[in-house]
Design a protein around this motif. Structure first.
Motif, mmCIF file in Angstrom:
data_model
loop_
_atom_site.group_PDB
_atom_site.id
_atom_site.type_symbol
_atom_site.label_atom_id
_atom_site.label_comp_id
_atom_site.label_asym_id
_atom_site.label_seq_id
_atom_site.Cartn_x
_atom_site.Cartn_y
_atom_site.Cartn_z
ATOM 1 N N THR A 147 42.348 28.220 39.900
ATOM 2 C CA THR A 147 43.739 27.827 39.102
ATOM 3 C C THR A 147 43.183 26.612 38.123
ATOM 4 O OG1 THR A 147 45.064 28.550 40.779
ATOM 5 C CG2 THR A 147 45.740 26.676 39.309
ATOM 6 N N TRP A 148 42.306 25.658 38.873
ATOM 7 C CA TRP A 148 41.602 24.635 38.162
ATOM 8 C C TRP A 148 41.234 25.004 36.734
ATOM 9 C CZ3 TRP A 148 39.283 22.177 43.165
ATOM 10 C CH2 TRP A 148 40.477 21.405 43.656
ATOM 11 N N ALA A 149 40.151 26.149 37.097
ATOM 12 C CA ALA A 149 39.343 26.461 35.879
ATOM 13 C C ALA A 149 40.430 27.161 34.923
ATOM 14 C CB ALA A 149 38.241 27.575 36.470
ATOM 15 N N GLY A 150 41.195 27.934 35.025
ATOM 16 C CA GLY A 150 42.192 28.390 34.350
ATOM 17 C C GLY A 150 43.107 27.251 33.446
ATOM 18 N N MET A 151 43.446 26.128 34.198
ATOM 19 C CA MET A 151 44.203 25.307 33.543
ATOM 20 C C MET A 151 43.349 24.507 32.493
ATOM 21 S SD MET A 151 46.630 24.092 36.359
ATOM 22 C CE MET A 151 48.163 23.496 35.502
ATOM 23 N N ILE A 152 41.972 24.065 32.981
ATOM 24 C CA ILE A 152 41.053 23.224 32.163
ATOM 25 C C ILE A 152 40.671 24.102 31.062
ATOM 26 C CG2 ILE A 152 38.684 22.458 32.152
ATOM 27 C CD1 ILE A 152 40.543 20.785 33.931
ATOM 28 N N ILE A 153 40.393 25.500 31.070
ATOM 29 C CA ILE A 153 40.130 26.269 30.078
ATOM 30 C C ILE A 153 41.212 26.438 29.072
ATOM 31 C CG2 ILE A 153 39.296 28.746 29.527
ATOM 32 C CD1 ILE A 153 37.692 28.690 32.114
ATOM 33 N N GLY A 154 42.439 26.820 29.701
ATOM 34 C CA GLY A 154 43.554 26.768 28.697
ATOM 35 C C GLY A 154 43.721 25.705 27.947
ATOM 36 N N ARG A 155 43.225 24.423 28.471
ATOM 37 C CA ARG A 155 43.555 23.177 27.262
ATOM 38 C C ARG A 155 42.381 23.377 26.243
ATOM 39 N NH1 ARG A 155 43.946 17.856 31.010
ATOM 40 N NH2 ARG A 155 43.936 17.036 29.015
ATOM 41 N N LYS A 156 41.455 24.043 26.581
ATOM 42 C CA LYS A 156 40.366 24.416 25.343
ATOM 43 C C LYS A 156 40.842 25.502 24.635
ATOM 44 C CE LYS A 156 38.022 20.660 26.931
ATOM 45 N NZ LYS A 156 38.391 19.595 26.493
ATOM 46 N N VAL A 157 41.001 26.568 25.164
ATOM 47 C CA VAL A 157 40.843 27.939 24.665
ATOM 48 C C VAL A 157 42.221 28.500 23.947
ATOM 49 C CG1 VAL A 157 39.936 30.078 24.783
ATOM 50 C CG2 VAL A 157 39.157 28.518 26.520
ATOM 51 N N HIS A 158 43.382 27.990 24.619
ATOM 52 C CA HIS A 158 44.759 28.254 24.176
ATOM 53 C C HIS A 158 44.960 29.793 24.078
ATOM 54 C CE1 HIS A 158 45.404 24.066 22.833
ATOM 55 N NE2 HIS A 158 44.445 24.276 22.477
ATOM 56 N N GLY A 159 44.726 30.209 25.585
ATOM 57 C CA GLY A 159 45.235 31.701 25.694
ATOM 58 C C GLY A 159 44.623 32.800 25.223
ATOM 59 N N PHE A 160 43.307 32.453 24.883
ATOM 60 C CA PHE A 160 42.164 33.891 24.536
ATOM 61 C C PHE A 160 42.119 34.785 25.493
ATOM 62 C CE2 PHE A 160 38.009 35.697 23.997
ATOM 63 C CZ PHE A 160 38.337 36.437 22.927
ATOM 64 N N LEU A 161 41.948 34.449 26.840
ATOM 65 C CA LEU A 161 41.655 35.360 27.868
ATOM 66 C C LEU A 161 42.762 35.831 28.634
ATOM 67 C CD1 LEU A 161 38.573 33.597 29.191
ATOM 68 C CD2 LEU A 161 38.448 35.628 27.538
ATOM 69 N N GLY A 162 44.056 35.401 28.710
ATOM 70 C CA GLY A 162 45.035 35.648 29.461
ATOM 71 C C GLY A 162 45.149 37.091 30.067
ATOM 72 N N ALA A 163 45.573 38.313 29.366
ATOM 73 C CA ALA A 163 45.890 39.332 29.818
ATOM 74 C C ALA A 163 44.195 40.127 30.443
ATOM 75 C CB ALA A 163 46.095 40.440 28.674
ATOM 76 N N TYR A 164 43.273 39.724 29.580
ATOM 77 C CA TYR A 164 42.001 40.281 30.223
ATOM 78 C C TYR A 164 41.428 39.859 31.622
ATOM 79 C CZ TYR A 164 41.652 41.201 25.122
ATOM 80 O OH TYR A 164 41.723 41.740 23.867
ATOM 81 N N SER A 165 41.736 38.657 31.886
ATOM 82 C CA SER A 165 41.512 38.224 33.205
ATOM 83 C C SER A 165 42.316 39.039 34.215
ATOM 84 C CB SER A 165 41.808 36.830 33.724
ATOM 85 O OG SER A 165 43.123 36.460 33.337
ATOM 86 N N GLU A 166 43.633 39.317 34.058
ATOM 87 C CA GLU A 166 44.439 40.155 34.896
ATOM 88 C C GLU A 166 44.019 41.568 35.089
ATOM 89 O OE1 GLU A 166 49.159 40.437 35.874
ATOM 90 O OE2 GLU A 166 48.492 39.349 34.288
ATOM 91 N N ILE A 167 43.443 42.079 34.125
ATOM 92 C CA ILE A 167 42.846 43.493 33.924
ATOM 93 C C ILE A 167 41.703 43.279 34.963
ATOM 94 C CG2 ILE A 167 41.939 45.105 32.520
ATOM 95 C CD1 ILE A 167 43.803 44.349 30.262
ATOM 96 N N LEU A 168 40.979 42.433 34.642
ATOM 97 C CA LEU A 168 39.442 42.495 35.524
ATOM 98 C C LEU A 168 39.877 42.137 36.850
ATOM 99 C CD1 LEU A 168 36.398 42.234 35.614
ATOM 100 C CD2 LEU A 168 36.935 39.777 35.344
ATOM 101 N N GLY A 169 41.015 41.545 37.122
ATOM 102 C CA GLY A 169 41.236 41.343 38.551
ATOM 103 C C GLY A 169 41.877 42.735 39.175
ATOM 104 N N GLY A 170 42.693 43.304 38.544
ATOM 105 C CA GLY A 170 43.117 44.676 38.990
ATOM 106 C C GLY A 170 42.226 45.560 39.024
ATOM 107 N N SER A 171 41.005 45.682 38.061
ATOM 108 C CA SER A 171 40.236 46.766 38.353
ATOM 109 C C SER A 171 39.192 46.583 39.396
ATOM 110 C CB SER A 171 39.183 46.567 36.925
ATOM 111 O OG SER A 171 39.922 46.705 35.820
ATOM 112 N N ILE A 172 38.919 45.136 39.749
ATOM 113 C CA ILE A 172 38.343 44.826 41.097
ATOM 114 C C ILE A 172 38.947 45.410 42.310
ATOM 115 C CG2 ILE A 172 37.130 42.989 42.545
ATOM 116 C CD1 ILE A 172 36.708 41.419 40.110
ATOM 117 N N LEU A 173 40.168 44.914 42.162
ATOM 118 C CA LEU A 173 41.110 45.457 43.504
ATOM 119 C C LEU A 173 41.112 47.007 43.660
ATOM 120 C CD1 LEU A 173 44.027 43.186 43.885
ATOM 121 C CD2 LEU A 173 42.058 43.361 45.245
#
Length: 182
Positions: A147-173
């Motif tokens: 959560t901390w990393a996402g919020m800090i990165i979100g301040r810098k990247v402005h949403g580039f990874l959003g859907a990709y991180s959820e796809i990665l998490g779902g794939s791992i599960l």
């Protein structure tokens, strides 16, 4: 020793997968330029929910495990696979996201919404007699840091990874679910 390391790594990757919801939502939330003190509080609250909800799931899963016996591993694996598949498919849902309230009751609802899948994962882990304390610490700490990393990165990247991180998490599960089944 090798079995314990394998179990730790499985739990660690599962903790990352479960925390990816919080990470992806936090990316967007970080774009609202929230102060660092508020980011710290949000991460701690989400970490607590990722500790509490899997605990409740593990307790319930252990109770169910005593009743359904030999089917517990298959059931746990199917649940993990189902949760992972849901995460992957929901990443493609492009509905408009409402602004999230990060104080008071809004923060509790936000933490519950990104932590609810950890209850189901806890339920499946309770069916497979996992090490509860290790699991809860990994889930809570990992989701807090993501959560901390996402919020800090979100301040810098402005949403580039959003859907990709959820796809990665779902794939791992999904992968861990298949591993348990087979």
């Amino acid at each position: 020793m090798e079995k314990a390391l394998g179990e730790f790594l499985s739990l660690f990757f599962m903790a990352i997968a479960v925390g990816m919801d919080a990470f992806s939502v936090s990316l967007g939330l970080g774009m609202q330029m929230i102060r660092l003190k508020r980011i710290a509080i949000i991460g701690i609250v989400i970490g607590m929910f990722h500790f509490l909800l899997p605990f409740l799931g593990i307790v319930l899963g252990t109770l169910i495990s005593a009743r359904i016996g030999e089917w517990t591993m298959l059931t746990g694996g199917l649940i993990l696979f189902g949760i992972g598949a849901h995460m992957v498919f929901s990443a493609f849902n492009h509905k408009a996201v409402k602004v999230i309230q990060t104080t008071g009751f809004g923060l509790i609802l936000f933490a519950l919404s990104v932590s609810i899948d950890s209850f189901s994962v806890g339920l499946s882990l309770g069916l497979s007699n996992v090490k509860t304390v290790l699991t809860l610490i990994l889930f809570g700490a990992t989701s807090m840091m993501l959560t901390w990393a996402g919020m800090i990165i979100g301040r810098k990247v402005h949403g580039f990874l959003g859907a990709y991180s959820e796809i990665l998490g779902g794939s791992i599960l999904c992968g861990l679910g298949l591993y348990i089944i087979f």
